[in-house]
Design a protein around this motif. Sequence first.
Motif, short mmCIF file in Angstrom:
data_model
loop_
_atom_site.label_atom_id
_atom_site.label_comp_id
_atom_site.label_asym_id
_atom_site.label_seq_id
_atom_site.Cartn_x
_atom_site.Cartn_y
_atom_site.Cartn_z
N GLY A 141 0.78 -1.22 0.00
CA GLY A 141 0.00 0.00 0.00
C GLY A 141 0.82 1.28 0.00
O GLY A 141 0.26 2.37 -0.05
N TYR A 142 2.16 1.14 0.01
CA TYR A 142 3.02 2.33 0.10
C TYR A 142 3.76 2.65 -1.20
O TYR A 142 4.48 3.64 -1.26
N ALA A 143 3.59 1.84 -2.22
CA ALA A 143 4.32 2.07 -3.46
C ALA A 143 3.94 3.40 -4.10
O ALA A 143 4.80 4.15 -4.59
N GLU A 144 2.65 3.71 -4.09
CA GLU A 144 2.19 4.97 -4.69
C GLU A 144 2.77 6.17 -3.96
O GLU A 144 3.21 7.16 -4.59
N LYS A 145 2.81 6.09 -2.65
CA LYS A 145 3.37 7.19 -1.86
C LYS A 145 4.87 7.33 -2.12
O LYS A 145 5.40 8.44 -2.19
N PHE A 146 5.55 6.20 -2.27
CA PHE A 146 6.97 6.24 -2.62
C PHE A 146 7.18 6.96 -3.94
O PHE A 146 8.06 7.82 -4.08
N THR A 147 6.36 6.60 -4.93
CA THR A 147 6.49 7.21 -6.25
C THR A 147 6.30 8.72 -6.20
O THR A 147 7.03 9.48 -6.83
N SER A 148 5.34 9.16 -5.41
CA SER A 148 5.05 10.60 -5.36
C SER A 148 6.02 11.37 -4.47
O SER A 148 6.30 12.55 -4.73
N GLN A 149 6.57 10.72 -3.44
CA GLN A 149 7.39 11.44 -2.47
C GLN A 149 8.90 11.24 -2.63
O GLN A 149 9.67 12.11 -2.23
#
Length: 251
Positions: free
Chosen positions: A220-228
């Motif tokens: 669930g954290y891949a998207e946040k990694f990509t954006s941050q």
Amino acid sequence: MIEVGLERIGRYQAMIEETLQEAGIPRDLIYLCQAESAFQPRALSRARAKGMWQFIASRGKEYGLRQTWWIDERSDPEKSTRAAAHHLKDLYQEFNDWYLAMAAYNAGPVRVQRALEKTGASNFWQLAEKRALPKETINYVPNIIALTIIGRNPEKFGFNVQPEPAIATERVTVDKATDLRVIAEAIDVPLSDLRALNTHVLRSTTPPDVPDFELILPKGYAEKFTSQVASLPASKRILFKEHVVRKGDTV
């Protein structure tokens, strides 16, 4: 040690059994992993075998597990499990017997083959009876069988343990050296959790020379990694510590 393995198996059981099944390997061989390390990715033996499946350096390289100053994929649970499945399949194809394959996993295929040729034996039990293998190997196969029997019904044998919950993860590619502290802060995950998931990362920073390096994140954290994190410039990826050199200092 048995109790520890029965608890930790919950973390990796679904992943390991799926990998073994895909490779055409009996799922019960998950207990080989318990015999090797009790499912501890950082396990290190006196012979320098490492990871849940206890690969020595040369065998790990043979099955594609990268080992550098920065990373050691023998401690990557998923990659080492795929490598172990590949190795076990090769051993079975060589000996056409799972007990001999298990013995060869422990003692090495050359030693097992020589023992078969020397004694004229046709199976593991004959080799054990003739004491043609090291004592450790003679005990190794029955130990895995015993762990399998216990693992199927631990309560029957007096083990009242609750397996730990499965680890749900996903992977992201980190193509530039990035401090784990930067990543942990950016995606709001405790640094200790990030390090616990990435047991294959030997330093506090992802490798600078592996453009396809995969970092393991909680699901669930891949998207946040990509954006941050993915778009961060190099200057913000590494945390430097300043030190004034004084007389008597060493590296």
